[in-house]
Scaffold this motif. Structure first.
Motif, PDB file in Angstrom:
ATOM      1  N   THR A 263      17.359  16.253  76.133  1.00  0.00           N
ATOM      2  CA  THR A 263      18.425  16.565  75.170  1.00  0.00           C
ATOM      3  C   THR A 263      18.659  15.444  74.153  1.00  0.00           C
ATOM      4  O   THR A 263      18.206  14.311  74.338  1.00  0.00           O
ATOM      5  CB  THR A 263      19.758  16.888  75.890  1.00  0.00           C
ATOM      6  N   ASN A 264      19.391  15.793  73.123  1.00  0.00           N
ATOM      7  CA  ASN A 264      19.736  14.879  72.025  1.00  0.00           C
ATOM      8  C   ASN A 264      20.716  13.806  72.488  1.00  0.00           C
ATOM      9  O   ASN A 264      21.676  14.105  73.209  1.00  0.00           O
ATOM     10  CB  ASN A 264      20.355  15.684  70.866  1.00  0.00           C
ATOM     11  N   THR A 265      20.502  12.577  72.016  1.00  0.00           N
ATOM     12  CA  THR A 265      21.342  11.475  72.489  1.00  0.00           C
ATOM     13  C   THR A 265      22.746  11.498  71.882  1.00  0.00           C
ATOM     14  O   THR A 265      23.666  10.896  72.428  1.00  0.00           O
ATOM     15  CB  THR A 265      20.686  10.119  72.162  1.00  0.00           C
ATOM     16  N   ASP A 266      22.920  12.196  70.763  1.00  0.00           N
ATOM     17  CA  ASP A 266      24.260  12.232  70.147  1.00  0.00           C
ATOM     18  C   ASP A 266      25.160  13.298  70.772  1.00  0.00           C
ATOM     19  O   ASP A 266      26.230  13.612  70.261  1.00  0.00           O
ATOM     20  CB  ASP A 266      24.142  12.475  68.625  1.00  0.00           C
ATOM     21  N   ARG A 267      24.718  13.839  71.905  1.00  0.00           N
ATOM     22  CA  ARG A 267      25.365  15.035  72.471  1.00  0.00           C
ATOM     23  C   ARG A 267      26.866  14.882  72.714  1.00  0.00           C
ATOM     24  O   ARG A 267      27.632  15.815  72.475  1.00  0.00           O
ATOM     25  CB  ARG A 267      24.658  15.408  73.784  1.00  0.00           C
ATOM     26  N   ASP A 268      27.321  13.736  73.202  1.00  0.00           N
ATOM     27  CA  ASP A 268      28.724  13.645  73.621  1.00  0.00           C
ATOM     28  C   ASP A 268      29.718  13.705  72.467  1.00  0.00           C
ATOM     29  O   ASP A 268      30.905  13.950  72.686  1.00  0.00           O
ATOM     30  CB  ASP A 268      28.942  12.395  74.482  1.00  0.00           C
ATOM     31  N   GLY A 269      29.223  13.501  71.247  1.00  0.00           N
ATOM     32  CA  GLY A 269      30.125  13.602  70.097  1.00  0.00           C
ATOM     33  C   GLY A 269      30.110  14.973  69.429  1.00  0.00           C
ATOM     34  O   GLY A 269      30.730  15.140  68.373  1.00  0.00           O
ATOM     35  N   LEU A 270      29.414  15.936  70.038  1.00  0.00           N
ATOM     36  CA  LEU A 270      29.236  17.239  69.392  1.00  0.00           C
ATOM     37  C   LEU A 270      29.948  18.344  70.172  1.00  0.00           C
ATOM     38  O   LEU A 270      30.175  18.212  71.369  1.00  0.00           O
ATOM     39  CB  LEU A 270      27.741  17.580  69.318  1.00  0.00           C
ATOM     40  N   ASP A 271      30.239  19.444  69.472  1.00  0.00           N
ATOM     41  CA  ASP A 271      30.690  20.650  70.168  1.00  0.00           C
ATOM     42  C   ASP A 271      29.588  21.710  70.006  1.00  0.00           C
ATOM     43  O   ASP A 271      28.590  21.480  69.313  1.00  0.00           O
ATOM     44  CB  ASP A 271      32.041  21.125  69.624  1.00  0.00           C
ATOM     45  N   TRP A 272      29.783  22.867  70.634  1.00  0.00           N
ATOM     46  CA  TRP A 272      28.664  23.826  70.710  1.00  0.00           C
ATOM     47  C   TRP A 272      28.084  24.208  69.347  1.00  0.00           C
ATOM     48  O   TRP A 272      26.846  24.333  69.244  1.00  0.00           O
ATOM     49  CB  TRP A 272      29.035  25.070  71.540  1.00  0.00           C
ATOM     50  N   PRO A 273      28.926  24.392  68.289  1.00  0.00           N
ATOM     51  CA  PRO A 273      28.292  24.835  67.038  1.00  0.00           C
ATOM     52  C   PRO A 273      27.273  23.811  66.516  1.00  0.00           C
ATOM     53  O   PRO A 273      26.287  24.187  65.879  1.00  0.00           O
ATOM     54  CB  PRO A 273      29.475  24.974  66.061  1.00  0.00           C
ATOM     55  N   ASP A 274      27.528  22.517  66.792  1.00  0.00           N
ATOM     56  CA  ASP A 274      26.612  21.477  66.319  1.00  0.00           C
ATOM     57  C   ASP A 274      25.264  21.566  67.045  1.00  0.00           C
ATOM     58  O   ASP A 274      24.206  21.363  66.433  1.00  0.00           O
ATOM     59  CB  ASP A 274      27.212  20.088  66.547  1.00  0.00           C
ATOM     60  N   ALA A 275      25.323  21.816  68.336  1.00  0.00           N
ATOM     61  CA  ALA A 275      24.070  21.902  69.108  1.00  0.00           C
ATOM     62  C   ALA A 275      23.278  23.137  68.690  1.00  0.00           C
ATOM     63  O   ALA A 275      22.041  23.091  68.567  1.00  0.00           O
ATOM     64  CB  ALA A 275      24.388  21.928  70.604  1.00  0.00           C
ATOM     65  N   THR A 276      23.984  24.242  68.464  1.00  0.00           N
ATOM     66  CA  THR A 276      23.299  25.452  68.011  1.00  0.00           C
ATOM     67  C   THR A 276      22.726  25.236  66.610  1.00  0.00           C
ATOM     68  O   THR A 276      21.621  25.690  66.285  1.00  0.00           O
ATOM     69  CB  THR A 276      24.287  26.643  68.041  1.00  0.00           C
ATOM     70  N   GLN A 277      23.482  24.500  65.803  1.00  0.00           N
ATOM     71  CA  GLN A 277      23.034  24.197  64.434  1.00  0.00           C
ATOM     72  C   GLN A 277      21.706  23.422  64.455  1.00  0.00           C
ATOM     73  O   GLN A 277      20.850  23.616  63.591  1.00  0.00           O
ATOM     74  CB  GLN A 277      24.108  23.361  63.728  1.00  0.00           C
ATOM     75  N   GLN A 278      21.519  22.556  65.440  1.00  0.00           N
ATOM     76  CA  GLN A 278      20.274  21.789  65.511  1.00  0.00           C
ATOM     77  C   GLN A 278      19.071  22.722  65.682  1.00  0.00           C
ATOM     78  O   GLN A 278      17.984  22.441  65.170  1.00  0.00           O
ATOM     79  CB  GLN A 278      20.341  20.766  66.655  1.00  0.00           C
ATOM     80  N   VAL A 279      19.279  23.821  66.394  1.00  0.00           N
ATOM     81  CA  VAL A 279      18.205  24.823  66.520  1.00  0.00           C
ATOM     82  C   VAL A 279      18.015  25.538  65.185  1.00  0.00           C
ATOM     83  O   VAL A 279      16.900  25.720  64.709  1.00  0.00           O
ATOM     84  CB  VAL A 279      18.523  25.827  67.656  1.00  0.00           C
TER      85      VAL A 279
END
Ligand code: GAL
Length: 434
Positions: A263-279
């Motif tokens: 997984t991405n290392t910036d994960r703890d500063g993100l909410d779900w829309p950000d993680a989906t946005q990466q896809v």
């Protein structure tokens, strides 16, 4: 023209949690009318309803807006007051709600997950029995019997469901998959097979699996527990028949640790829309998220098949990891008539169709026409009818809030390097013991 008001909202993002707590220590009793614009041409409104959700922005807000549009048509004399608090899965909202309920400052209605989370509110005497409204609105046969069971205690029904979401879905970018030398149409029978693909994506220089803050990591954890243990032993985690200290759980936690390594290392500063946005943006190949994600792809104008694909989390084919949102009538709601009007819209066929088309979920009602929904949603409707149903952990179906919080704390500690796998498992054992 009627002007829709917003209850003074808390700042979006992860700071919302601490702000929320600060707000509560001030009594959490901001005047819901204080943001009414001067000159509000509101004379026709006979009452109002403050609706408390965490659908504060993006595609989730669009879902809420679609429901409000039907509400405005059905109840033109009830003013909608938006009490949404940002933070996916209620990560900030649920704490704030608890403080408000304890301070006798309930909203007129609040979002609660069907299942154990709702039972918390029932046991605390914070929500009214709405069984009479089921009769009044003709809802007795509108919902699947086992869903109504999850809203019922001692023959009383405590909320009206708005939707059903599926948690065990992988969302993926087919271009990133191709550029990693993989076939986007490949299917993965197990987590191990999928991990081989994740290795290739990582070698190609992409984030293999995007994730965000703690609750999304717990969401990933639950789907991996499900994949590794199978539905029966997964269910056993919640009723005591599966031992959290067992070797099988250790193996599942090892698989979770491996998944997190992609997984991405910036994960703890993100909410779900950000993680989906990466896809969406082609930074990441895969994301495990509930099917509210499909609404985000749609909002961004992405095309299914070419821009994004989806499949059940490998190892969970034939299982529907279930959660449902529902709306309550809190004890002491200041505008119970407004709340009843909202509940009527939530339960109505028109409300459910409009809301779920926008939200990515499927109607809780069984009489909606499946052809009105997207191809993804049609797969969810079929799976919900045919698959084995299990309860989501991260979304309130499986455990009381306190247990979920203990699992979340242990998960966060583990994924931020605060302990080894044995410590993580020991903390999960302790969390199960209560
Ligand atoms: C869930 C909720 C969904 C969706 C999601 C992300 O808990 O049931 O409706 O909003 O959180 O915030």
């Amino acid at each position: 023209m009627r002007i829709r008001r917003t209850r003074p909202a808390l700042a979006a993002g992860l700071v919302a949690a601490s702000l929320a707590l600060a707000a509560c220590s001030n009594g959490g009793s901001a005047d819901p009318t204080s943001s009414a614009p001067a000159g509000d041409d509101d004379a026709a409104a006979q009452t109002e309803v403050e609706v408390f959700t965490w659908w504060a922005s993006g595609s989730e807000k669009l879902g809420l807006d679609a429901l409000v549009a039907v509400f405005d048509e059905q109840h033109p004399n009830v003013e909608f007051v938006n009490g949404a608090v940002a933070g996916g899965a209620g990560s900030a909202a649920k704490d704030l709600l608890q403080s408000r309920l304890q301070a006798n400052d309930p909203p007129d209605t609040f979002q609660a997950h069907a299942g154990a989370e709702l039972t918390d509110y029932i046991n605390a005497g914070q929500v009214e029995d709405v069984a009479d409204l089921y009769v009044e609105f003709g809802l007795r046969d509108a919902f699947p019997a086992d869903l109504v069971d999850r809203l019922t205690v001692d023959g009383k029904i405590y909320s009206i469901p708005s939707n059903i979401h599926r948690a065990n879905v992988v969302w993926a970018n087919p271009t990133v998959i191709s550029e990693s030398g993989l076939d986007p149409e490949a299917s993965y029978a197990s987590l191990d097979e999928w991990f081989e693909a994740l290795d290739k994506v990582q070698d190609a220089g992409f984030t293999a699996l995007s994730v965000a803050t703690t609750w999304t990591q717990v969401h990933l954890l639950e789907t991996i527990l499900l994949a590794e243990l199978g539905p029966e032993a997964y269910n056993g985690l919640w009723d005591g028949s599966t031992d959290w200290a067992s070797a099988e759980v250790t193996a599942a936690l090892e698989a979770f640790e491996k998944a997190m390594s992609y997984t991405n290392t910036d994960r703890d500063g993100l909410d779900w829309p950000d993680a989906t946005q990466q896809v969406m943006d082609g930074q990441a190949a895969f994301n495990v998220m509930g099917d509210w994600a499909v609404a985000a792809f749609e909002e961004a104008g992405k095309a299914e098949g070419t821009d994004y694909i989806y499949f059940p989390v490998p190892g969970t084919h034939g299982v529907f990891d279930f959660l449902a949102d529902s709306f309550t009538l809190p004890v002491g709601a200041p505008h119970p008539d407004g709340a009843k009007a909202w509940l009527e819209t939530v339960g109505s066929l028109e409300g459910q169709v409009a809301f779920n088309k926008a939200k990515g979920s499927i109607p809780a009602r069984t009489d909606a026409d499946p052809t009105e929904f997207s191809p993804y949603q049609q797969t969810a409707i079929t799976s919900f009818a045919e698959d084995t149903i299990v309860s989501s952990l991260a979304h309130g179906a499986a455990t009381p809030i306190a247990w979920l919080n203990a699992i979340s704390d242990a998960t966060s500690k583990f994924t931020t390097g605060g302990g080894d796998l044995a410590t993580f498992q020991a903390e999960l054992v302790a969390a199960a013991a209560g």
